[in-house]
Scaffold this motif. Sequence first.
Motif, short mmCIF file in Angstrom:
data_model
loop_
_atom_site.label_atom_id
_atom_site.label_comp_id
_atom_site.label_asym_id
_atom_site.label_seq_id
_atom_site.Cartn_x
_atom_site.Cartn_y
_atom_site.Cartn_z
N GLU A 60 0.83 -1.20 0.00
CA GLU A 60 0.00 0.00 0.00
C GLU A 60 0.87 1.26 0.00
O GLU A 60 0.62 2.21 -0.75
N ARG A 61 1.91 1.28 0.81
CA ARG A 61 2.81 2.44 0.85
C ARG A 61 3.54 2.61 -0.47
O ARG A 61 3.73 3.73 -0.95
N ALA A 62 4.00 1.49 -1.05
CA ALA A 62 4.71 1.55 -2.33
C ALA A 62 3.81 2.11 -3.42
O ALA A 62 4.23 2.98 -4.19
N GLU A 63 2.58 1.64 -3.50
CA GLU A 63 1.65 2.13 -4.52
C GLU A 63 1.33 3.61 -4.31
O GLU A 63 1.22 4.37 -5.27
N ARG A 64 1.22 4.02 -3.06
CA ARG A 64 0.94 5.43 -2.77
C ARG A 64 2.10 6.32 -3.23
O ARG A 64 1.89 7.45 -3.66
N LEU A 65 3.34 5.79 -3.17
CA LEU A 65 4.51 6.56 -3.57
C LEU A 65 4.85 6.39 -5.05
O LEU A 65 5.75 7.04 -5.56
N GLY A 66 4.14 5.48 -5.74
CA GLY A 66 4.40 5.25 -7.15
C GLY A 66 5.58 4.31 -7.40
O GLY A 66 6.21 4.38 -8.44
N LEU A 67 5.87 3.45 -6.43
CA LEU A 67 6.95 2.48 -6.56
C LEU A 67 6.38 1.07 -6.60
O LEU A 67 5.23 0.86 -6.25
N THR A 68 7.21 0.12 -7.02
CA THR A 68 6.80 -1.26 -6.95
C THR A 68 7.10 -1.78 -5.54
O THR A 68 7.88 -1.19 -4.79
N GLU B 108 8.87 -4.36 -4.83
CA GLU B 108 10.28 -4.73 -4.77
C GLU B 108 11.17 -3.51 -4.55
O GLU B 108 12.12 -3.56 -3.77
N GLU B 109 10.86 -2.40 -5.24
CA GLU B 109 11.65 -1.18 -5.06
C GLU B 109 11.54 -0.66 -3.63
O GLU B 109 12.54 -0.26 -3.02
N GLU C 84 6.26 10.51 1.78
CA GLU C 84 6.09 11.58 0.81
C GLU C 84 7.19 12.64 0.95
O GLU C 84 7.49 13.36 0.01
N ASP C 85 7.81 12.74 2.12
CA ASP C 85 8.88 13.71 2.36
C ASP C 85 10.17 13.36 1.62
O ASP C 85 11.05 14.20 1.48
N ASP C 86 10.29 12.13 1.17
CA ASP C 86 11.50 11.66 0.49
C ASP C 86 11.35 11.76 -1.03
O ASP C 86 11.73 10.84 -1.75
N ALA C 87 10.84 12.86 -1.50
CA ALA C 87 10.55 13.01 -2.93
C ALA C 87 11.81 12.88 -3.79
O ALA C 87 11.75 12.31 -4.89
N ILE D 121 14.85 6.76 -7.67
CA ILE D 121 14.49 5.36 -7.91
C ILE D 121 13.74 5.24 -9.24
O ILE D 121 13.99 4.32 -10.02
N ARG D 122 12.85 6.17 -9.51
CA ARG D 122 12.10 6.13 -10.77
C ARG D 122 13.02 6.35 -11.97
O ARG D 122 12.85 5.70 -13.00
#
Length: 102
Positions: free
Chosen positions: A55-63, A65-66, A80-83, A89-90
Amino acid sequence: MSRRPKRSHNGGPPLDDYDGPPWGKGDAYIFLAWRAAHDKAWKAPSHAVMLMRLERAERLGLTYEEYTLEILERGRHLSEDDADRIAEIRRARRRKRISHFE
C-alpha cells in the motif's frame, strides 16, 4: 592460494555462465554465506506487513520490490517527504528499461 578479487568486486558469487559448482572457482563458504544472507533478507514477511508495504509503495508510485529494497539497503521506510529519493528510484527504473543493443 586464491587470487585476490578486483577492487570493484563485492565478493559475491559469479554471475556468468559457469558449468562448475554453483560457488564458482572461489570459496564455497562465501557462496553459502551470501545465499543464506540473501534468503534471510528476502524472507517473506507476515501478510499484514506485506500489505502495508504494498500500500505504501503504490501510494509513492513504486513497486513492492523497489520499496522493500529501499528498506533493506537503507534501513528506513520512504514517505512523501522523500521526494528526491523516490524520483531517483524512478529514474533508475527508466535507465534499466533502455536497451543499448538495439
